[in-house]
Design an enzyme around this catalytic site. Structure first.
Site, short mmCIF file in Angstrom:
data_model
loop_
_atom_site.label_atom_id
_atom_site.label_comp_id
_atom_site.label_asym_id
_atom_site.label_seq_id
_atom_site.Cartn_x
_atom_site.Cartn_y
_atom_site.Cartn_z
N GLY A 44 -18.64 54.56 1.13
CA GLY A 44 -18.32 53.50 2.16
C GLY A 44 -16.96 52.68 1.46
N VAL A 161 -25.05 44.31 -4.09
CA VAL A 161 -24.02 43.91 -3.20
C VAL A 161 -24.32 43.84 -1.80
CG1 VAL A 161 -21.55 44.08 -2.57
CG2 VAL A 161 -22.51 44.60 -5.14
N ASP A 191 -17.89 34.74 -3.18
CA ASP A 191 -17.87 33.39 -2.54
C ASP A 191 -17.30 32.50 -3.84
OD1 ASP A 191 -19.63 33.80 -0.37
OD2 ASP A 191 -21.08 34.21 -1.91
N HIS A 219 -26.26 33.91 -0.45
CA HIS A 219 -25.01 34.57 0.04
C HIS A 219 -25.10 34.40 1.38
CE1 HIS A 219 -21.39 36.97 0.33
NE2 HIS A 219 -22.08 37.81 0.92
#
Length: 359
Positions: A44, A161, A191, A219
């Site tokens: 990906g 992640v 962030d 998150h």
């Protein structure tokens, strides 16, 4: 399981009883024993951006060889072939080997790994609620946790992640009870990096001048980028910027909603910046944190700051290069505490949504 090995000039082809062909490059090196790093979702956009920087020596150093275990779902294995070709073509002196595994055989993918970067997850689709996404990804991370426990190295450390990363990490951790809880991290560094850049741009200072920038909580759009404890050039950020309205009404929402802004701008979610933040997280974990600095990641709460023990929550951390600890003693005013309480509430709700998946 049998393993048939065919040696050639450039590597080793192993065919296992499960029918998987694993091509392992074996490079002769006088350097240290390789660190083995697994990356899920390796074909990906984020995984692709990670692989080359891991192989290059950037993360673990120019004298430390790295063996990559690249994991993908079966339909993406052909794309993973292309990633391997490009890794070959880079001729990295620190790349000790590549093992490709499909996600139906996670234990082989995590075998003897010292680091696992859990990038692969089902993305949130149009009209999908956050709770729907959590339930879809839950079983994936149940299996991930079990496979890491069964096969990874004894010193394994895991960075999640794939979103929703806090709760995905919670699920995996609870399905790997034999792995110490201080080995589990969910990524908040993206962030933190976003917040540091916003403060730097507003103050007219270089981003390197911004320190102690903590992202508390989840998150998600409830996270709290804590500008009160951040510093710019060693001075508290509010004393440099002196614009409470901007800090409260612009800065916080910009950071919270930055991911959505990227999607709106480029038609795809953050990839290079997410990969960069994942690597920044690994670097922070394996390095000694400077005395007057902290870094952000979500870790298993020990009850600090009133956060439920066992939740994966974003805190200010420091590392000694082996173990990370929550920085204690920070005080919050009413505004900040309300923000922390809001993100804590959301994480409690997410935990309750997947309680049947937590051992």
């Amino acid at each position: 399981m049998f393993v048939k090995t065919i040696k050639g000039l450039n590597g080793v082809l192993e065919k296992t009883s499960t029918g998987i062909c694993l091509y392992k490059h074996e490079m002769v090196s006088e350097m240290a024993s390789p660190i083995r790093v697994a990356v899920t979702g390796a074909a990906g956009n984020i995984g692709y951006a990670l692989a080359f920087r891991l192989a290059s020596g950037e993360v673990f150093g120019p004298d430390q060889p790295v063996h990559l275990n690249l994991i993908e779902i079966p339909p993406a294995i052909s794309a993973l072939d292309g990633v391997e070709m490009e890794l070959d073509d880079c001729a990295f002196s620190t790349l000790a080997g590549v093992t490709k595994v499909d996600s139906d055989h996670l234990e082989e993918g995590f075998g003897d790994c010292n680091f696992v970067l859990c990038v692969g997850s089902v993305p949130r689709g149009k009209g999908m609620e956050r709770g729907d996404l959590i339930r879809i990804n839950g079983p994936i991370f149940t299996n991930t946790g079990k496979a890491i426990q069964a096969a990874a190295a004894k010193d394994v450390r895991i960075v999640v992640v794939g979103n929703p990363c806090n709760t995905n990490c919670l699920i995996a951790m609870n399905n790997a009870p034999d792995i110490p809880r201080d080995r589990w991290y969910a990524m908040m560094m993206l962030d933190q990096n976003r917040a540091k850049t916003q403060l730097a741009q507003k103050s007219g200072q270089p981003v390197s001048s911004v320190s102690k920038m903590t992202i508390w909580g989840n998150h998600s759009a409830t996270q709290f980028p804590d500008y009160f404890h951040a510093e710019i050039g060693g001075t508290p950020a509010p004393e440099v910027i002196k614009d409470d309205a901007w800090l409260q009404n612009d800065f916080i929402p910009i950071v919270q909603k930055r991911g959505a802004a990227v999607i709106n701008a480029r038609g795809a979610s953050s990839a290079a910046s997410a990969a960069n933040a994942a690597l920044d997280t690994v670097k922070s974990i394996i390095s000694v944190t400077p005395e007057n600095e902290t870094f952000s990641a979500a870790v298993c709460s020990d009850g600090s700051y009133g956060v439920d023990e066992g939740l994966i929550f974003g805190f200010p951390l420091q590392s000694d290069g082996a173990t990370s600890k929550i920085v204690q003693g920070q005080e919050h005013n009413e505004f900040a505490q309300q923000k922390i309480d809001a993100t804590l509430k959301e994480l409690r709700e997410e935990r309750d949504t997947v309680k049947d998946l937590l051992n």
